[in-house]
Design a protein around this motif. Structure first.
Motif, PDB file in Angstrom:
ATOM      1  N   ALA A  11       0.778  -1.174  -0.324  1.00 45.13           N
ATOM      2  CA  ALA A  11      -0.144   0.283   0.093  1.00 45.13           C
ATOM      3  C   ALA A  11       0.224   1.000   0.209  1.00 45.13           C
ATOM      4  CB  ALA A  11      -0.742  -0.060   1.226  1.00 45.13           C
ATOM      5  N   ASP A  12       1.578   1.446   1.089  1.00 41.97           N
ATOM      6  CA  ASP A  12       3.076   2.643   0.865  1.00 41.97           C
ATOM      7  C   ASP A  12       3.545   2.609  -0.670  1.00 41.97           C
ATOM      8  OD1 ASP A  12       2.290   3.016   3.327  1.00 41.97           O
ATOM      9  OD2 ASP A  12       4.034   1.678   4.370  1.00 41.97           O
ATOM     10  N   PHE A  13       3.950   1.199  -1.254  1.00 51.45           N
ATOM     11  CA  PHE A  13       4.993   1.341  -2.667  1.00 51.45           C
ATOM     12  C   PHE A  13       3.384   2.144  -3.323  1.00 51.45           C
ATOM     13  CE2 PHE A  13       7.341   0.332  -6.193  1.00 51.45           C
ATOM     14  CZ  PHE A  13       8.322  -0.435  -5.071  1.00 51.45           C
ATOM     15  N   GLU A  14       2.125   2.215  -3.466  1.00 49.07           N
ATOM     16  CA  GLU A  14       1.225   2.499  -4.313  1.00 49.07           C
ATOM     17  C   GLU A  14       1.508   3.257  -4.087  1.00 49.07           C
ATOM     18  OE1 GLU A  14      -2.583   1.035  -6.287  1.00 49.07           O
ATOM     19  OE2 GLU A  14      -1.855  -0.541  -5.453  1.00 49.07           O
ATOM     20  N   GLU A  15       1.556   4.122  -3.076  1.00 51.84           N
ATOM     21  CA  GLU A  15       1.278   5.465  -2.957  1.00 51.84           C
ATOM     22  C   GLU A  15       2.438   6.599  -3.528  1.00 51.84           C
ATOM     23  OE1 GLU A  15       1.121   8.675   1.331  1.00 51.84           O
ATOM     24  OE2 GLU A  15      -0.596   6.439   1.261  1.00 51.84           O
ATOM     25  N   MET A  16       3.386   6.064  -3.333  1.00 55.32           N
ATOM     26  CA  MET A  16       4.515   6.543  -4.036  1.00 55.32           C
ATOM     27  C   MET A  16       4.570   5.809  -5.131  1.00 55.32           C
ATOM     28  SD  MET A  16       8.498   5.398  -3.534  1.00 55.32           S
ATOM     29  CE  MET A  16       8.124   4.161  -2.191  1.00 55.32           C
ATOM     30  N   ALA A  17       4.472   5.320  -5.690  1.00 60.78           N
ATOM     31  CA  ALA A  17       3.825   5.524  -7.031  1.00 60.78           C
ATOM     32  C   ALA A  17       2.891   6.694  -7.591  1.00 60.78           C
ATOM     33  CB  ALA A  17       4.074   3.848  -7.442  1.00 60.78           C
ATOM     34  N   HIS A  18       1.836   6.551  -7.243  1.00 63.34           N
ATOM     35  CA  HIS A  18       1.078   7.492  -7.662  1.00 63.34           C
ATOM     36  C   HIS A  18       1.962   8.795  -7.663  1.00 63.34           C
ATOM     37  CE1 HIS A  18      -2.513   5.237  -9.302  1.00 63.34           C
ATOM     38  NE2 HIS A  18      -2.229   4.073  -7.963  1.00 63.34           N
ATOM     39  N   ASP A  19       2.098   9.023  -6.239  1.00 64.16           N
ATOM     40  CA  ASP A  19       2.459  10.422  -6.222  1.00 64.16           C
ATOM     41  C   ASP A  19       4.093  10.667  -7.187  1.00 64.16           C
ATOM     42  OD1 ASP A  19       3.474  12.645  -4.396  1.00 64.16           O
ATOM     43  OD2 ASP A  19       5.542  11.597  -3.565  1.00 64.16           O
ATOM     44  N   VAL A  20       4.599   9.665  -7.056  1.00 59.30           N
ATOM     45  CA  VAL A  20       5.402   9.398  -8.120  1.00 59.30           C
ATOM     46  C   VAL A  20       4.367  10.142  -9.418  1.00 59.30           C
ATOM     47  CG1 VAL A  20       7.263   8.945  -9.683  1.00 59.30           C
ATOM     48  CG2 VAL A  20       7.600   8.352  -7.625  1.00 59.30           C
ATOM     49  N   TYR A  21       4.843   9.662  -9.625  1.00 60.08           N
ATOM     50  CA  TYR A  21       3.291   9.585 -11.198  1.00 60.08           C
ATOM     51  C   TYR A  21       2.616  11.133 -10.727  1.00 60.08           C
ATOM     52  CZ  TYR A  21      -0.403   9.275 -14.941  1.00 60.08           C
ATOM     53  OH  TYR A  21      -1.069   9.599 -15.483  1.00 60.08           O
ATOM     54  N   GLY A  22       1.728  11.798 -10.226  1.00 57.98           N
ATOM     55  CA  GLY A  22       1.238  12.928 -10.572  1.00 57.98           C
ATOM     56  C   GLY A  22       2.553  13.998 -10.190  1.00 57.98           C
ATOM     57  N   LYS A  23       3.458  13.941  -9.997  1.00 59.52           N
ATOM     58  CA  LYS A  23       4.771  14.742 -10.500  1.00 59.52           C
ATOM     59  C   LYS A  23       5.851  15.431 -11.666  1.00 59.52           C
ATOM     60  CE  LYS A  23       5.957  15.140  -5.485  1.00 59.52           C
ATOM     61  NZ  LYS A  23       7.004  15.059  -4.041  1.00 59.52           N
ATOM     62  N   LEU A  24       4.703  14.248 -12.638  1.00 62.04           N
ATOM     63  CA  LEU A  24       5.234  13.881 -14.114  1.00 62.04           C
ATOM     64  C   LEU A  24       4.830  14.936 -14.938  1.00 62.04           C
ATOM     65  CD1 LEU A  24       4.881   9.867 -15.644  1.00 62.04           C
ATOM     66  CD2 LEU A  24       7.117  11.683 -13.921  1.00 62.04           C
ATOM     67  N   PRO A  25       5.894  15.457 -15.842  1.00 67.27           N
ATOM     68  CA  PRO A  25       5.231  16.663 -16.495  1.00 67.27           C
ATOM     69  C   PRO A  25       3.710  15.939 -17.514  1.00 67.27           C
ATOM     70  CG  PRO A  25       7.474  15.720 -17.541  1.00 67.27           C
ATOM     71  CD  PRO A  25       6.749  14.506 -16.014  1.00 67.27           C
ATOM     72  N   PRO A  26       2.710  16.849 -17.158  1.00 65.07           N
ATOM     73  CA  PRO A  26       1.616  17.169 -17.490  1.00 65.07           C
ATOM     74  C   PRO A  26       1.371  16.402 -18.782  1.00 65.07           C
ATOM     75  CG  PRO A  26       1.534  19.924 -16.290  1.00 65.07           C
ATOM     76  CD  PRO A  26       2.879  19.014 -16.828  1.00 65.07           C
ATOM     77  N   GLU A  27       1.972  17.040 -19.977  1.00 71.22           N
ATOM     78  CA  GLU A  27       1.791  16.756 -20.708  1.00 71.22           C
ATOM     79  C   GLU A  27       2.589  14.938 -21.202  1.00 71.22           C
ATOM     80  OE1 GLU A  27       5.797  18.213 -20.660  1.00 71.22           O
ATOM     81  OE2 GLU A  27       3.946  18.472 -20.422  1.00 71.22           O
ATOM     82  N   PHE A  28       2.952  14.914 -20.146  1.00 72.21           N
ATOM     83  CA  PHE A  28       3.282  12.968 -20.356  1.00 72.21           C
ATOM     84  C   PHE A  28       2.351  12.129 -19.784  1.00 72.21           C
ATOM     85  CE2 PHE A  28       5.038   9.245 -18.343  1.00 72.21           C
ATOM     86  CZ  PHE A  28       6.198   8.761 -19.428  1.00 72.21           C
ATOM     87  N   ARG A  29       1.454  12.765 -18.314  1.00 69.15           N
ATOM     88  CA  ARG A  29       0.372  12.415 -18.017  1.00 69.15           C
ATOM     89  C   ARG A  29      -1.193  12.323 -19.224  1.00 69.15           C
ATOM     90  NH1 ARG A  29      -0.472  15.682 -13.001  1.00 69.15           N
ATOM     91  NH2 ARG A  29       0.467  16.944 -13.982  1.00 69.15           N
ATOM     92  N   ALA A  30      -0.499  13.352 -20.224  1.00 68.86           N
ATOM     93  CA  ALA A  30      -1.604  13.466 -20.896  1.00 68.86           C
ATOM     94  C   ALA A  30      -1.678  11.747 -21.837  1.00 68.86           C
ATOM     95  CB  ALA A  30      -2.375  14.693 -21.524  1.00 68.86           C
ATOM     96  N   LEU A  31      -0.853  11.452 -22.437  1.00 68.99           N
ATOM     97  CA  LEU A  31      -0.736   9.914 -22.490  1.00 68.99           C
ATOM     98  C   LEU A  31      -0.977   9.311 -22.100  1.00 68.99           C
ATOM     99  CD1 LEU A  31       3.101  10.755 -23.707  1.00 68.99           C
ATOM    100  CD2 LEU A  31       0.733  11.241 -25.134  1.00 68.99           C
ATOM    101  N   CYS A  32      -1.097   9.201 -20.823  1.00 65.34           N
ATOM    102  CA  CYS A  32      -1.954   8.048 -19.905  1.00 65.34           C
ATOM    103  C   CYS A  32      -2.947   8.559 -19.411  1.00 65.34           C
ATOM    104  CB  CYS A  32      -0.441   8.221 -18.908  1.00 65.34           C
ATOM    105  SG  CYS A  32       0.895   8.474 -19.629  1.00 65.34           S
ATOM    106  N   GLU A  33      -4.083   8.826 -19.829  1.00 62.89           N
ATOM    107  CA  GLU A  33      -5.600   8.545 -19.606  1.00 62.89           C
ATOM    108  C   GLU A  33      -5.642   7.443 -19.365  1.00 62.89           C
ATOM    109  OE1 GLU A  33      -9.574  10.336 -20.260  1.00 62.89           O
ATOM    110  OE2 GLU A  33      -7.828  11.367 -22.031  1.00 62.89           O
ATOM    111  N   GLY A  34      -6.619   6.904 -17.993  1.00 62.47           N
ATOM    112  CA  GLY A  34      -7.298   5.814 -18.372  1.00 62.47           C
ATOM    113  C   GLY A  34      -5.969   4.724 -17.806  1.00 62.47           C
TER     114      GLY A  34
END
Length: 133
Positions: A11-34
């Motif tokens: 659970a801690d690791f998944e929380e860290m992964a989502h936190d790291v993901y949230g700090k990625l550049p918005p244009e990169f996250r936009a490619l990852c919708e869903g």
């Protein structure tokens, strides 16, 4: 203090992964919708066979799904795209390297997304450089 330190739970690791993901550049996250990010201790036997890895420690992460270049409006309700991060292999890698755990998780996350979307290593290095550590 180190005598009471513990490895992060799933659970801690998944929380860290989502936190790291949230700090990625918005244009990169936009490619990852869903895209769904999941963490498990190890890959399944089926994944290990499919990826032709010799031990459960050889695979740090995996993208499963249909990438943007392969998607079609005529696809029949595909399974959701998923990124798997494998906690125990990542922790094992972390123990043998000088990178922080967050840096390793960010690197694996970016590469699992990036290779699937057809990005080059140079593209992914640029994205990592822009990511807020």
């Amino acid at each position: 203090m180190w005598t009471t330190a513990k490895a992060p739970s799933l659970a801690d690791f998944e929380e860290m992964a989502h936190d790291v993901y949230g700090k990625l550049p918005p244009e990169f996250r936009a490619l990852c919708e869903g895209v769904i990010i999941r963490v498990d201790d190890f890959p399944t036997d089926e994944v290990m066979d499919e990826m032709q890895v010799q031990t459960e420690f050889d695979l740090l992460g995996l993208f499963q799904g249909i990438g943007l270049p392969q998607q079609s409006s005529q696809d029949i309700a595909p399974m959701p795209n998923m990124i798997w991060l494998y906690r125990r292999p990542i922790l094992d890698y972390w123990a043998d390297h000088d990178d922080t755990l967050g840096e390793i998780v960010r690197h694996v996350l970016i590469h699992e997304i990036g290779h699937h979307f057809g990005l080059s290593d140079a593209d992914m290095e640029a994205i990592e450089a822009q990511a807020d550590g």
